[in-house]
Design an enzyme around this catalytic site. Sequence first.
Site, mmCIF file in Angstrom:
data_model
loop_
_atom_site.group_PDB
_atom_site.id
_atom_site.type_symbol
_atom_site.label_atom_id
_atom_site.label_comp_id
_atom_site.label_asym_id
_atom_site.label_seq_id
_atom_site.Cartn_x
_atom_site.Cartn_y
_atom_site.Cartn_z
ATOM 1 N N GLU B 143 0.978 -1.024 -0.113
ATOM 2 C CA GLU B 143 0.004 -0.119 0.104
ATOM 3 C C GLU B 143 0.991 1.194 0.022
ATOM 4 O O GLU B 143 0.411 2.440 -0.595
ATOM 5 C CB GLU B 143 -1.022 0.151 1.340
ATOM 6 N N THR B 196 -7.187 9.736 -4.527
ATOM 7 C CA THR B 196 -7.113 9.504 -3.156
ATOM 8 C C THR B 196 -5.988 10.474 -2.469
ATOM 9 O O THR B 196 -6.461 11.055 -1.211
ATOM 10 C CB THR B 196 -6.226 8.170 -2.734
#
Lengths: 322, 322
Positions: B143, B196
């Site tokens: 991530e 994001t």
Amino acid sequence: MIDQRVHMENIQEQVRVFAPATVANMICGFDILGFAVDAPGDEVTMTKVEQLGVRITSIKGDDGRLPLDPDQNTVSACAMKVLEDLGLADEFGIEIELVKHMPIGSGLGSSSASTVAGVFAINALLGNPLTKEELLPYCIEGERLACGHGHADNVAPALMGGITLVRSYEPLDIVALPVPDGMYAGIVFPHVDVPTRDARQLIKDRVALKDAVVQWGNVAGLIAGLYRNDFALIGRSMQDVIIEPVRAILIPQFAEMKEIALSHGALSFGISGSGPSVVAITQSEEAAQTITQEIKKHLDQQEIDSNTYVSAVNTQGPRLLD
Amino acid sequence: MIDQRVHMENIQEQVRVFAPATVANMICGFDILGFAVDAPGDEVTMTKVEQLGVRITSIKGDDGRLPLDPDQNTVSACAMKVLEDLGLADEFGIEIELVKHMPIGSGLGSSSASTVAGVFAINALLGNPLTKEELLPYCIEGERLACGHGHADNVAPALMGGITLVRSYEPLDIVALPVPDGMYAGIVFPHVDVPTRDARQLIKDRVALKDAVVQWGNVAGLIAGLYRNDFALIGRSMQDVIIEPVRAILIPQFAEMKEIALSHGALSFGISGSGPSVVAITQSEEAAQTITQEIKKHLDQQEIDSNTYVSAVNTQGPRLLD
């Protein structure tokens, strides 16, 4: 008009009630969590009399600090409100004796214990026309009178017993949480003066989002731990990164007390309510005893007087005496 | 040296794995809560080859947006790291085909689904030498590579399945939460661009303490509701007073979609992860179907394309295909 829930034949002449102290916040849950303990607590004797109105005839154990004026004292004011709302204020009067078995301004919900004892007592005297859920708003109003703000994190556990979550105030939403088997609290009240209002004022209006995230992670972990009866999870979740760093400054020897608690097996240690009382959460009565004794010994060396209390979580809340 | 947990006779020639999309935050639990769904998700086929190194031979469904460079792509980079840590990087190589069955930048944990599929696949290919708990740090590193920050609120539920709490990062502490019977998610991905990174930047560093208290009251209520299987409590707890007011601005028709969801029986409605996908939590598959169809119809009228997904909570996480 007398409320239909009141049945005159059930009304008692006198009741005597004990309501417990409470540990608000439960370390990580500022303003939302709390639990009741077995001791200390306050005692209220309520007597039905012919003369209308609610009077306080005596207060013991407060060193003269609490108001006898029935409009200013939370116990009498709440009892009067219940009487009025049930249509009984013109039927008879009430005399109240309050015995405080706990220190005022200790961070153990002293005003809440009195309020809850009074509200529970008037309801008991009247033959229990109201449920605990119905009594709670009276207790919150009592807190507003006593402390200037209508918080429920002490009165909810004091009235309901056990561990309570105040999820929301508007609308009021109280959630009873499970009490893990064998959970104990070791409480030390050091005799230093930290008024609730000052302790609240130290806290900043805004907090770092990253700290808030840590805090709600811990709150979530604590709730899960309570449901799982998982003391390890409970212990590592009961950490306060927002309030404790500010309030601990007001409590002499806080860091030393915390170290003593953690080195003697406390799952967690922190401030009870707005302090200065501190609380160690343990998995046994013995650990709580040891911790409170060791902390008291340390405070003695610093020439700070203290009271100690060891208690399981009180799942009952207030109770009738005699 | 080959790690002792690896048994060469258990190593497979090829595996094919599906890993699910996830709804991070669960509306009130910013950065700590998330759950996995049955669909959409990503598919990884991993093949053992003689030539050393990890290579991506094809990516489908990404419109050419993802890097084929094995150091830059989270799937290959994570697989390489696992190979190296288990002492297998000099033994054989890996070829990867990635099929994205879900939109990128949707707020549904697209990169997490790929990462988790890859990490689960390399472990399966190697005969499962590592536990899911041991795989999680690789996913968090993936991530970090994909998004610039090593959050776990998507990878934890994608890997573990179900509803997960990331109580703490240091040390990493993941708590599996109970999944209420019959809980469904109705998800709508409107085709609007909300990267994001931008969505995170809008969020202020500091928040009002009173809002934080509301938020952790809601987090506590949600966790209690999950353990109690209490949909009413779950619904009234899943409210976000901190992140949604900021991020919703980036999502066209958010207020209208919320109204449609709540008026068609959603327990709660909010943003999935950093958006623009939105999620309705329901107590039945039928309600989730109705809500997603009604929202899609509304978005069609606004000339906004959308994908809809209806799913129970996926309690399994990634799975082998074939």
